[in-house]
Design a protein around this motif. Sequence first.
Motif, mmCIF file in Angstrom:
data_model
loop_
_atom_site.group_PDB
_atom_site.id
_atom_site.type_symbol
_atom_site.label_atom_id
_atom_site.label_comp_id
_atom_site.label_asym_id
_atom_site.label_seq_id
_atom_site.Cartn_x
_atom_site.Cartn_y
_atom_site.Cartn_z
ATOM 1 N N ILE A 34 -7.687 98.720 8.611
ATOM 2 C CA ILE A 34 -9.081 99.122 8.417
ATOM 3 C C ILE A 34 -9.111 100.536 7.827
ATOM 4 O O ILE A 34 -8.239 101.361 8.130
ATOM 5 C CB ILE A 34 -9.836 99.099 9.765
ATOM 6 N N ASP A 35 -10.094 100.797 6.999
ATOM 7 C CA ASP A 35 -10.279 102.139 6.467
ATOM 8 C C ASP A 35 -10.344 103.143 7.623
ATOM 9 O O ASP A 35 -11.170 103.004 8.526
ATOM 10 C CB ASP A 35 -11.566 102.200 5.645
ATOM 11 N N LYS A 36 -9.478 104.146 7.579
ATOM 12 C CA LYS A 36 -9.362 105.070 8.707
ATOM 13 C C LYS A 36 -10.657 105.815 8.979
ATOM 14 O O LYS A 36 -11.018 106.048 10.146
ATOM 15 C CB LYS A 36 -8.227 106.065 8.460
ATOM 16 N N GLU A 37 -11.373 106.205 7.942
ATOM 17 C CA GLU A 37 -12.612 106.945 8.156
ATOM 18 C C GLU A 37 -13.614 106.142 8.971
ATOM 19 O O GLU A 37 -14.377 106.705 9.758
ATOM 20 C CB GLU A 37 -13.226 107.334 6.804
ATOM 21 N N SER A 38 -13.581 104.817 8.800
ATOM 22 C CA SER A 38 -14.516 103.967 9.540
ATOM 23 C C SER A 38 -14.228 103.982 11.027
ATOM 24 O O SER A 38 -15.105 104.283 11.844
ATOM 25 C CB SER A 38 -14.458 102.531 9.008
#
Length: 221
Positions: free
Chosen positions: A81-85
């Motif tokens: 998953i996109d880390k920022e999310s």
Amino acid sequence: MKMLLTSAGIKNASIHKALVDMLGKPIAECNALCITTASYALSKGPALAWSFITGQESETPMTELGWKSVGVLELTALPSIDKESWVSWVRETDVLLVNGGDTLYLAYWMRQSGLADLLPSLGLVYVGLSAGSLVMAPNIAERFVTWKSPTGGDEMLGLVDFEMFPHLGYPTFPENTMAHAEDWAADLQVSGYAMDDETAIKVIDGAVDVVSEGDWKLFTP
């Protein structure tokens, strides 16, 4: 960092009060994320994960306390998953509820997911249950290990400077007597707490307090 390290969840009024004090507001106003990754290394992993998430495990109350919201943070999914999310999800929550299971498996996925690196900077409350508590120690005793890490070793996250022997005196765990705890303590390189299911350890910015309506013992090396 604020941690409430329990043997079996929020079992009594004293532990419940400690949790509310650490949160700084009523449970009904707090958002929670639960982590049940450690369950999957056990033979009944899916059922244990379900009972934890849905609050169906009456002996280890955690998710069923009346939180404003409860979400599931699955550590094995985070690397894809996109880390920022997912970091935003964690930073916006008030409390992490971390289930028991296999401690070494939990430590592995906390590192693989990146959550281990993030934890010290978070302003939330971390609440551990059994393995969810033991993972914060420097190491884990061989007696508590069933899953073998592909990277080897027995190192935990080391966010506290003591180890724990949970479920002291639990009726169906004949290996969890005080005599066994004393045997465990003989090999410790750091302090260790033997604690029954009515006991928790509160850690705030390194300051340690025991919260208990049951039995516990501190061992020093």
